[in-house]
Design a protein around this motif. Structure first.
Motif, PDB file in Angstrom:
ATOM      1  N   UNK A   1       0.747  -1.487  -0.150  1.00 20.66           N
ATOM      2  CA  UNK A   1      -0.324   0.242   0.201  1.00 20.66           C
ATOM      3  C   UNK A   1       0.617   1.667  -0.041  1.00 20.66           C
ATOM      4  N   UNK A   2       1.863   0.787   0.932  1.00 21.01           N
ATOM      5  CA  UNK A   2       2.354   2.847   1.047  1.00 21.01           C
ATOM      6  C   UNK A   2       3.481   2.602   0.144  1.00 21.01           C
TER       7      UNK A   2
ATOM      8  N   UNK B   1      11.215   0.325   7.137  1.00 15.70           N
ATOM      9  CA  UNK B   1      11.284  -0.060   5.603  1.00 15.70           C
ATOM     10  C   UNK B   1      10.092   1.333   5.475  1.00 15.70           C
ATOM     11  N   UNK B   2       8.765   1.504   5.887  1.00 10.71           N
ATOM     12  CA  UNK B   2       7.749   2.150   5.806  1.00 10.71           C
ATOM     13  C   UNK B   2       7.708   4.077   6.463  1.00 10.71           C
ATOM     14  N   UNK B   3       8.555   3.848   7.456  1.00 10.13           N
ATOM     15  CA  UNK B   3       8.789   5.505   7.761  1.00 10.13           C
ATOM     16  C   UNK B   3      10.118   5.996   7.060  1.00 10.13           C
TER      17      UNK B   3
ATOM     18  N   UNK C   1       2.885   7.306   5.216  1.00 11.26           N
ATOM     19  CA  UNK C   1       2.872   6.314   6.256  1.00 11.26           C
ATOM     20  C   UNK C   1       3.843   6.959   7.959  1.00 11.26           C
ATOM     21  N   UNK C   2       5.072   7.759   7.717  1.00 11.00           N
ATOM     22  CA  UNK C   2       5.430   8.474   8.597  1.00 11.00           C
ATOM     23  C   UNK C   2       4.859   9.701   9.598  1.00 11.00           C
ATOM     24  N   UNK C   3       3.598  10.577   8.722  1.00  9.59           N
ATOM     25  CA  UNK C   3       3.090  10.868   9.400  1.00  9.59           C
ATOM     26  C   UNK C   3       1.910  10.223  10.550  1.00  9.59           C
ATOM     27  N   UNK C   4       1.829   9.482   9.154  1.00 10.24           N
ATOM     28  CA  UNK C   4       0.446   8.395  10.420  1.00 10.24           C
ATOM     29  C   UNK C   4       1.108   7.910  11.576  1.00 10.24           C
ATOM     30  N   UNK C   5       1.848   7.767  11.151  1.00  9.89           N
ATOM     31  CA  UNK C   5       2.877   6.411  12.651  1.00  9.89           C
ATOM     32  C   UNK C   5       2.860   7.821  13.697  1.00  9.89           C
ATOM     33  N   UNK C   6       3.917   8.245  13.032  1.00 10.59           N
ATOM     34  CA  UNK C   6       4.318   9.796  14.622  1.00 10.59           C
ATOM     35  C   UNK C   6       2.536  10.474  15.175  1.00 10.59           C
ATOM     36  N   UNK C   7       2.032  10.775  14.412  1.00  9.04           N
ATOM     37  CA  UNK C   7       0.644  11.563  14.398  1.00  9.04           C
ATOM     38  C   UNK C   7      -0.152  10.265  15.488  1.00  9.04           C
TER      39      UNK C   7
END
Length: 341
Positions: free
Chosen positions: A220-221, A266-268, A274-280
């Motif tokens: 997906x990402x 790998x995704x981050x 992905x990084x934005x959603x993961x951090x948020x």
């Protein structure tokens, strides 16, 4: 194609059910529960403590702290040769020996080929616990195999270090018995473990994909440019938040799993989204919806998407089905009739 998806209660970030259950699914669930009784224990979620002393039932037992390097290497070689490359997304053609190759296991375990070869051939320094965890995960050892591996290594077996990658035979039969419903079983980190023919038609034949393509979140990402996201289905933003939540939940449950950690890194690094959603930390954990799918040969389809938890395994089943009496159901029925003839 093969499949899965999820959770119970509002436990953490685990997914509950995505989609709405269709009438046909009610009949399926009776069969689902019955099939699970043959290979899964829905009431059991913990693993027994591994024995630390010899017992009469075990002809051979290793004391904790004493590593049998030769037995360890032989066990890993036997396990490697019993694995089928197809199950790992690898081409089995042209192989002179059975099973996986050493470089393939090393890549899956995120260690060097030389290091893995030394472990298997009982050379060099003794492998660390983390290396054995990585190899165990790469080879998809079941609970008994993993316990035996660590027993030989003179270490206490880990408990739920990594997500289960083994699908019960009864569940495999159930998935492939759903001719009018696309079904796939996925692990806690969304690795596709099993899928049926209709899932291969609607989404992707993961048997023809490399091992990295068998993870739905990576697909997906980090899909190549020009790839249609979410297989052309509606609700992309909703699905995006859903899978990030799934991976956050998996990371919390399996903090020592090297493959989960590597996937997250790998995704981050590769996806700003992905990084934005993961951090948020803001994600969707419970969705119930219908999906529209633009299929290249079947046209516009309306599908019910249901996500079900497989008790005791932390695996999920993804079901995509057509509402009874709909145009989508008619199109899928004609497709099945044509492919069966």
């Amino acid at each position: 194609m093969r499949g899965r998806v999820w959770t119970e209660g509002d436990e953490g970030n685990r997914v509950i059910v995505v989609g709405r259950a269709m009438l046909a699914a009610r009949g399926l669930m009776g069969g689902f529960a019955l099939a699970l009784r043959h290979g899964l224990d829905p009431t059991t979620t913990t693993r027994p403590e591994p024995p630390t002393t010899c017992t009469p039932q075990r002809p051979r037992c290793h004391i904790l702290g004493s590593m049998d390097r030769r037995a360890l290497g032989q066990f890993l070689r036997d396990a490697r040769e019993k694995r089928h490359p197809y199950d790992f997304g690898l081409d089995a053609a042209g192989r002179r020996t059975p099973g996986l190759r050493r470089p393939e296991v090393a890549e899956l375990a995120h260690i060097s080929v030389d290091h893995y070869t030394n472990v298997e051939q009982a050379r060099g320094s003794s492998p660390s616990r983390q290396v054995l965890v990585s190899i165990s995960s790469a080879l998809r050892l079941d609970d008994n195999e993993q316990r035996h591996l660590f027993e030989i290594a003179g270490m206490q077996a880990p408990h739920s270090i990594y997500p289960s990658m083994n699908v019960a035979d009864s569940l495999v039969q159930l998935v492939h018995g759903m001719r009018t419903t696309a079904a796939l079983v996925v692990s806690a980190r969304y690795d596709v473990l099993e899928w049926n023919e209709l899932a291969a038609t609607l989404l992707e034949d993961f048997g023809k994909s490399g091992s990295t393509r068998r993870n739905l979140i990576r697909n997906h990402f980090l899909a190549p440019p020009g790839t249609v996201r979410y297989y052309g289905m509606s609700g992309v933003e909703e699905y995006t938040r859903l899978v990030v939540g799934q991976l956050q939940s998996a990371a919390a449950r399996y903090p020592e799993d090297p493959q989960t950690a590597e996937l997250i890194r790998e995704l981050r690094a590769g996806s700003e989204e992905f990084e934005s959603l993961w951090s948020a930390g803001y994600v969707t954990t419970g969705i119930h919806s219908m999906r529209q799918l633009h299929h290249p040969t079947l046209g516009e389809l309306t599908l019910s998407c249901d996500l079900l938890l497989v008790p005791g395994t932390d695996q999920q089943i993804i079901l995509l089905s057509a509402p009874n009496g709909s145009r989508t159901a008619d199109r899928m029925a004609r497709h099945l009739a044509e492919t069966t003839d």
